[in-house]
Design an enzyme around this catalytic site. Structure first.
Site, short mmCIF file in Angstrom:
data_model
loop_
_atom_site.label_atom_id
_atom_site.label_comp_id
_atom_site.label_asym_id
_atom_site.label_seq_id
_atom_site.Cartn_x
_atom_site.Cartn_y
_atom_site.Cartn_z
N ASP A 182 0.77 -1.10 0.12
CA ASP A 182 -0.09 -0.16 -0.05
C ASP A 182 0.87 1.34 0.09
O ASP A 182 2.23 1.14 -0.12
CB ASP A 182 -0.76 0.02 1.12
CG ASP A 182 -2.20 0.72 0.71
OD1 ASP A 182 -2.31 1.65 0.42
OD2 ASP A 182 -3.19 -0.06 1.09
N HIS A 242 -3.10 3.17 -4.68
CA HIS A 242 -2.24 2.50 -3.54
C HIS A 242 -0.96 2.17 -3.67
O HIS A 242 -0.57 1.35 -2.97
CB HIS A 242 -3.03 1.42 -2.76
CG HIS A 242 -4.54 2.03 -2.02
ND1 HIS A 242 -4.51 2.44 -0.85
CD2 HIS A 242 -5.87 1.96 -2.58
CE1 HIS A 242 -5.78 2.80 -0.55
NE2 HIS A 242 -6.47 2.62 -1.62
N GLU A 263 -9.89 2.40 -5.29
CA GLU A 263 -9.58 3.94 -5.02
C GLU A 263 -8.36 4.40 -5.67
O GLU A 263 -7.49 5.13 -5.27
CB GLU A 263 -9.18 4.09 -3.31
CG GLU A 263 -10.48 3.81 -2.46
CD GLU A 263 -10.14 3.76 -1.01
OE1 GLU A 263 -10.88 4.27 -0.41
OE2 GLU A 263 -9.26 3.35 -0.59
C1 ACM Z 1 -10.87 -0.63 0.58
O1 ACM Z 1 -11.29 -0.63 1.72
N1 ACM Z 1 -10.22 0.67 0.10
C2 ACM Z 1 -10.92 -1.85 -0.17
#
Ligand code: ACM
Length: 629
Positions: free
Chosen positions: A198, A272, A349
Site C-alpha cells: 500500500d 495505493h 480507490e
Molecule cells: C478498501 O477498503 N479500500 C478496499
C-alpha cells in the site's frame, strides 16, 4: 425416608436437565448438536488415535495442545483404538463435504470422523471448545477435564470464510501473522487475505526488484492519528517498517496450510502504490523522484460520493510498457510463493487525475478508442489478469475492478456495501462479500468517545446480522465473505485482536453456520463465555457490548435520550448533574427528555450490582451532534 428420596430424585432430575440445557460454548454454532447425558473425562490414560497416516499432523497438533494445560503426556498413535479417535471416513459422507465432520462424545470416547483432513481439523477445534476454558492455559492446570456427551454434525455454509490483515499501514511480524492465523483457524476461517502492499509500505521481498523492500518497506517514524501525521522531511531517515523475506512467506504459507488456511496475497495496484513509486518513481506518470513512502500523511481530498483527489501521485502509469514488465516480475514471484488459486490485485480507490494529464495515457486512450480516463483501469486490469493467467492464477479484486470492464472469470470482492457484489453476481462473476457496512473490523465497535476514532462505527450486533447472499442474487455466485482489518490505527497484534474480537466471532458464524440457526440472544451468551476463554488464552477483545449505546433525537425542541446495550442483564445508571453515576443514581428505563442547559451525561452499565464496561461522558455539544444538530 421415601419423601426424602423423592425430593433427592427430583433435585437430581432438575439439575441434570439444567446441565443439559446449558448453552454449549461453541462459536461458530454447529449445524446440528444433540446433547446427551454424561461426560467424557480426559485423563492420563487417554490416547489419540488416527486411522490414516495422513491424519498424523492433526493428531499431533491435538496432543501438543492438550498436553500444555493437562500435563498428561497424551500420545498420538496410528489405529482406531484411541479414547479420542480421528477417523477419515472409508466411504465419504456427502453431507460433510471437504470441511465437515461429526463428533460423538460419550462417557467412554470421543470420535471425530470426516472425509478430509480439514474436517478432522475442525472437529478438533470443536473438541477444544467443548473442553473447559482452562485448556487454553499456557501453564499446567490441575482440574477435571470433562466434555459433555454430544453428537455434533457440522459443515460450513460458505467455502470462502476469510479475514484480511493489512500489514502495510502497520507492519506485523511473521510470528504475529501466524498467531492471527491460529485465531482464524480456531473459528473455522479458511482464507487469510494478506494485504501486502500500500502507500505506507511494501512488505514482500521481490528478488528481481530489490528496491521494493530496500526503499518501499521503510518510512519515517511518526506517531499520532493516521492522516494527521507530518510529511517526511528532506533527508529524514526512514527507519520504521519491515518486510517478509521469501523464506518468511514460505514459512507462513506452510503454517497456514497445516491449519487449513489458504493465503490470498494482495498486491494493490494500480492505486495505493506510493511505496512502489517511492522505490521506482519511473513507474508513475510524473516520475517524481522525491516521492517517499507515506508515514500516514493526509494526501487525499475526499469530496463525498466516492470522489476524491490524490495530491501526491500514488498510481502506476497504465500507458507505460515498463509497468507491465514490473508487474510481470512481481506477480510471477508472488505466484510461485503462494500455492492458492487466487491473487488479489487490489484495484480500489485509484485516482486517475495524473493519467488524464499524461501524454502517454492520452495516446493510449486514443489508440484504444477510450473516451473516459476511468476506463483505462479496465485496460490495466485486463493486462494484469493476463499476467496472472500466464502464472496459472485467478484474479480477485475490490469491486472497482468492475469499472472499465473485466473478464467474467475475475472474482469480485464487494466492499463499498453489497451493491458491487450484487452487480457482479448478476454479471456472472464469483463474489466475496466484505462490505464496510457489516465486515470492516477497523471501524469503531463501541462508544466513539471511548474507543480510538476511525472512519465509521460497526457494532457487534450489526456484524452478526449480516446476510451475505443478497435478495435476488443466485447464491451459487457468492463464494462467501470475510472481515477486513485495515491497520491505519492498529500498531500491535494485541490491539488487532481487540478490534477483531468479538466481531470476528459473529462473522465466523455468519460464514459457517446455517442461516436458519442465527439467534442473537443465544449468540451473545456464547460471546460472554468466549470472553472468559479468551482471557485464559491471553487473547485480547473488546468489551464494547457492555457500554451504553447512547442516542439522541430532537422532540419538540428538546433532546430525547435513548440508551441501550448489546449484552443482556445490564442496568444503566446515569447522571446529568455532574455527579459520578453509580447504582444509587438514576436508573435508565425508557427514553427521556433532557433539560436545557450545559448538562453533561454520564452513564455506565452495571450487572449484578457491579459496574461493567466503560463510564461514558458526553457533553451537551456531543448530545446535540448525535441528534443531527
Ligand atoms: C478498501 O477498503 N479500500 C478496499
Amino acid at each position: 425416608m421415601k419423601q426424602l428420596l423423592l425430593t433427592f430424585l427430583i433435585i437430581l432430575a432438575i439439575s441434570l436437565t439444567q446441565a443439559q440445557n446449558t448453552t454449549l460454548n461453541l462459536i461458530p454454532q454447529p449445524v446440528e448438536i444433540q446433547q446427551n447425558s454424561g461426560v467424557f473425562t480426559l485423563n492420563k490414560s487417554a490416547i489419540v488415535s488416527f486411522n490414516k497416516p495422513e491424519s498424523r499432523d492433526v493428531a499431533e497438533m491435538l496432543v501438543l495442545k492438550l498436553n500444555v494445560a493437562t500435563g498428561f503426556g497424551t500420545k498420538a498413535n496410528q489405529g482406531n483404538k484411541g479414547t479420542i479417535q480421528l477417523n477419515l471416513n472409508q466411504n465419504p459422507d456427502p453431507k460433510l463435504g471437504n470441511e465437515g465432520y461429526t463428533l460423538v462424545s460419550t462417557s467412554k470416547s470421543v470420535v471425530i470422523s470426516a472425509n478430509q483432513q480439514a474436517g478432522l481439523f475442525y472437529g478438533m477445534q470443536t473438541l477444544l471448545q467443548l473442553l473447559p476454558k482452562e485448556i487454553e492455559s499456557k501453564l499446567l492446570v490441575k482440574m477435571k477435564w470433562t466434555i459433555p456427551a454430544v453428537k455434533v454434525t457440522d459443515y460450513p455454509r460458505f467455502a470462502w470464510r476469510g479475514l484480511m490483515l493489512d500489514v502495510s499501514r502497520h507492519f506485523f511480524t511473521k510470528e504475529d501473522v501466524m498467531k492471527y492465523i491460529d485465531e482464524m483457524a480456531r473459528l473455522k476461517f479458511n482464507t487469510f487475505h494478506w494485504h501486502l502492499t500500500d502507500d505506507e509500505g511494501w512488505r514482500i521481498q521481490i528478488k528481481s526488484l530489490p528496491k521494493l523492500t530496500e526503499v518501499g518497506a521503510w518510512r519515517v517514524q511518526r506517531y499520532g492519528h493516521f492522516g494527521d501525521r507530518a510529511f517526511p522531511k528532506p533527508g529524514e531517515p526512514a527507519t520504521d517498517g519491515g518486510f517478509y523475506t521469501q523464506d518468511d512467506i514460505k514459512e507462513v504459507v506452510r503454517y497456514a496450510k497445516e491449519r487449513n488456511v489458504t493465503i490470498v496475497p494482495e498486491i494493490d495496484v494500480p492505486g495505493h502504490s506510493m511505496a512502489a513509486i517511492a522505490s521506482y518513481p519511473e513507474l508513475s506518470c510524473k516520475k517524481d523522484t522525491s516521492t517517499r513512502v507515506s508515514p500516514g500523511i493526509n494526501f487525499v481530498d475526499w469530496f463525498g460520493n466516492n470522489t476524491f483527489r490524490a495530491n501526491i501521485e500514488n498510481a502506476l502509469n497504465p500507458s507505460d510498457e515498463n509497468v507491465y514488465v514490473f508487474l510481470d516480475k512481481v506477480f510471477t514471484e508472488v505466484a510461485t510463493l503462494f500455492p492458492g488459486q487466487y491473487i488479489h490485485v487490489g484495484g480500489d480507490e485509484c485516482y486517475k487525475g495524473y493519467w488524464a494529464e499524461d501524454e502517454g495515457c492520452k495516446a493510449l486512450m486514443k489508440k484504444l478508442g477510450i473516451r473516459h480516463v476511468e476506463d483505462l483501469q479496465g485496460y490495466f486490469m485486463n493486462r494484469v489478469e493476463g499476467i496472472l493467467k500466464k502464472n496459472g492464477k485467478k484474479l480477485i479484486g475490490w469491486d472497482e475492478i468492475l469499472d472499465g470492464g473485466i473478464s467474467p472469470e475475475a472474482t469480485v470482492m464487494s466492499w463499498r456495501g453489497i451493491k458491487g457484489g450484487i452487480e457482479a453476481a448478476k454479471m456472472g462473476h464469483d463474489v466475496v462479500m466484505s462490505p464496510t457496512t457489516f465486515a470492516y473490523l477497523d471501524y469503531v465497535q463501541g462508544e466513539r468517545t471511548v474507543d480510538p476514532p476511525i472512519y465509521a462505527s460497526l457494532r457487534l450486533q450489526k456484524c452478526y446480522s449480516f446476510e451475505p447472499v443478497p435478495e435476488g442474487v443466485d447464491a451459487k455466485y457468492i463464494l462467501g465473505g470475510q472481515g477486513n482489518l485495515w491497520t491505519e490505527q492498529i500498531p500491535t497484534l494485541r490491539y488487532a485482536q481487540y478490534m477483531v474480537f468479538p466481531r470476528a466471532w459473529a462473522l465466523s458464524e455468519v460464514y459457517w453456520s446455517p442461516k436458519e440457526s442465527k439467534n442473537w440472544d443465544n449468540f451473545i451468551v456464547r460471546v460472554e463465555k468466549q470472553f472468559d476463554r479468551s482471557d485464559v488464552a491471553e487473547i485480547n477483545f473488546s468489551k464494547a457490548i457492555y457500554d451504553p449505546i447512547i442516542k439522541t433525537k430532537r422532540v419538540n425542541g428538546k433532546l430525547e435520550l435513548t440508551m441501550e446495550t448489546e449484552a443482556p442483564r445490564l442496568e444503566i445508571f446515569y447522571t446529568i448533574d455532574d455527579a459520578m453515576p453509580d447504582k444509587y443514581t438514576s436508573k435508565y428505563s425508557s427514553p427521556l427528555l433532557l433539560p436545557d442547559g450545559p448538562i453533561t451525561l454520564r452513564a455506565i452499565a452495571y450487572r449484578d450490582g457491579k459496574p461493567i464496561g466503560h463510564l461514558i461522558t458526553l457533553k451537551r455539544e456531543e448530545l446535540e451532534k448525535r441528534a443531527g444538530n
